[in-house]
Enzyme design. Sequence first.
Site, PDB file in Angstrom:
ATOM      1  N   ASP A 171      -8.149   3.743   1.127  1.00  0.00           N
ATOM      2  CA  ASP A 171      -6.975   4.327   2.079  1.00  0.00           C
ATOM      3  C   ASP A 171      -7.946   4.835   3.359  1.00  0.00           C
ATOM      4  OD1 ASP A 171      -5.316   5.547   3.627  1.00  0.00           O
ATOM      5  OD2 ASP A 171      -4.171   6.682   2.019  1.00  0.00           O
ATOM      6  N   CYS A 218       0.816  -1.250   0.033  1.00  0.00           N
ATOM      7  CA  CYS A 218       0.165  -0.030  -0.037  1.00  0.00           C
ATOM      8  C   CYS A 218       0.877   1.280   0.099  1.00  0.00           C
ATOM      9  CB  CYS A 218      -1.000  -0.050   1.242  1.00  0.00           C
ATOM     10  SG  CYS A 218      -0.199  -0.118   2.764  1.00  0.00           S
ATOM     11  N   CYS A 267      -1.385   0.779   7.303  1.00  0.00           N
ATOM     12  CA  CYS A 267      -2.984   0.307   7.632  1.00  0.00           C
ATOM     13  C   CYS A 267      -3.297  -0.946   6.724  1.00  0.00           C
ATOM     14  CB  CYS A 267      -3.788   1.574   7.041  1.00  0.00           C
ATOM     15  SG  CYS A 267      -3.476   3.194   8.087  1.00  0.00           S
ATOM     16  N   ARG A 268      -3.286  -0.451   5.419  1.00  0.00           N
ATOM     17  CA  ARG A 268      -3.889  -1.699   4.670  1.00  0.00           C
ATOM     18  C   ARG A 268      -3.153  -3.016   4.466  1.00  0.00           C
ATOM     19  NH1 ARG A 268      -4.927   2.102  -0.258  1.00  0.00           N
ATOM     20  NH2 ARG A 268      -3.187   3.025   0.899  1.00  0.00           N
ATOM     21  N   SER A 269      -1.874  -2.641   3.807  1.00  0.00           N
ATOM     22  CA  SER A 269      -0.943  -3.890   3.798  1.00  0.00           C
ATOM     23  C   SER A 269      -0.502  -4.548   4.915  1.00  0.00           C
ATOM     24  CB  SER A 269       0.303  -3.615   2.865  1.00  0.00           C
ATOM     25  OG  SER A 269       1.094  -2.365   3.483  1.00  0.00           O
ATOM     26  N   ASN A 298       2.089   1.426   4.340  1.00  0.00           N
ATOM     27  CA  ASN A 298       2.498   0.230   5.137  1.00  0.00           C
ATOM     28  C   ASN A 298       2.389   0.264   6.763  1.00  0.00           C
ATOM     29  OD1 ASN A 298       5.461  -2.118   5.607  1.00  0.00           O
ATOM     30  ND2 ASN A 298       3.409  -2.613   5.182  1.00  0.00           N
TER      31      ASN A 298
HETATM   32  P1  4NP Z   1      -1.792   2.687   4.217  1.00  0.00           P
HETATM   33  O1  4NP Z   1      -2.309   4.143   4.578  1.00  0.00           O
HETATM   34  O2  4NP Z   1      -1.265   3.179   2.674  1.00  0.00           O
HETATM   35  O3  4NP Z   1      -2.983   1.862   4.162  1.00  0.00           O
HETATM   36  O4  4NP Z   1      -0.623   2.341   4.964  1.00  0.00           O
HETATM   37  C1  4NP Z   1      -1.633   5.317   4.821  1.00  0.00           C
HETATM   38  C2  4NP Z   1      -0.826   5.460   5.817  1.00  0.00           C
HETATM   39  C3  4NP Z   1      -0.294   6.887   5.910  1.00  0.00           C
HETATM   40  C4  4NP Z   1      -0.316   7.717   5.150  1.00  0.00           C
HETATM   41  C5  4NP Z   1      -1.289   7.445   3.875  1.00  0.00           C
HETATM   42  C6  4NP Z   1      -1.866   6.410   3.906  1.00  0.00           C
HETATM   43  N1  4NP Z   1       0.218   9.062   5.134  1.00  0.00           N
HETATM   44  O5  4NP Z   1      -0.218   9.737   4.358  1.00  0.00           O
HETATM   45  O6  4NP Z   1       0.959   9.206   5.947  1.00  0.00           O
END
Ligand code: 4NP
Length: 170
Positions: free
Chosen positions: A134, A8, A13-15, A11
Amino acid sequence: MIEVLFVCLGNICRSPTAHGVFRDRVARAGLSDRIRVDSAGTGDWHIGRAPDSRSHAAAQLRDYDLSDLRARQVQAVDFDRFHYVLAMDRTNLANLQAMRPPHFRGELRLFLDYARDSAVGAEALSSAGLEVPDPYYGESDGFEQVLDLVESASDGLLLAIQRHHKLVPA
Ligand code: 4NP
């Protein structure tokens, strides 16, 4: 060993959610010695961090443990190791396609491609457009939605790998 990488943006939340859910499915199928799971982000902001506390809490409510996971950034050498590189959304996929070395012969695609054949409601999938949205800046039900989508795609992915690699569960 069949190696699966979930990717993602951050790294956190989703992955990591996909990592924790899919390795649980693999363990329950008795295939932990055949399928190895990892996750990474295309971005570098959260390197070394544990999963977001909201992802961790949502996962824990469904008995998945993400506590050992730490964020890392995806690298070109990952394409030498992993057979399945699975993106959470189309932006992640485009970034990975730009990194993909010409000799990569594995599967590089959207993770939710594997949810099509699973028991997930068609409605949930079509509203998500084959992307895991996201949840980082959204409401807490976004983390529930991530889990619903990830669980469905994990079921489909495990079946696809078992069929393709002719794995018989222990
Ligand atoms: P992820 O979510 O891609 O599912 O881990 C996010 C975590 C952090 C950010 C964006 C999406 N960020 O902008 O810091």
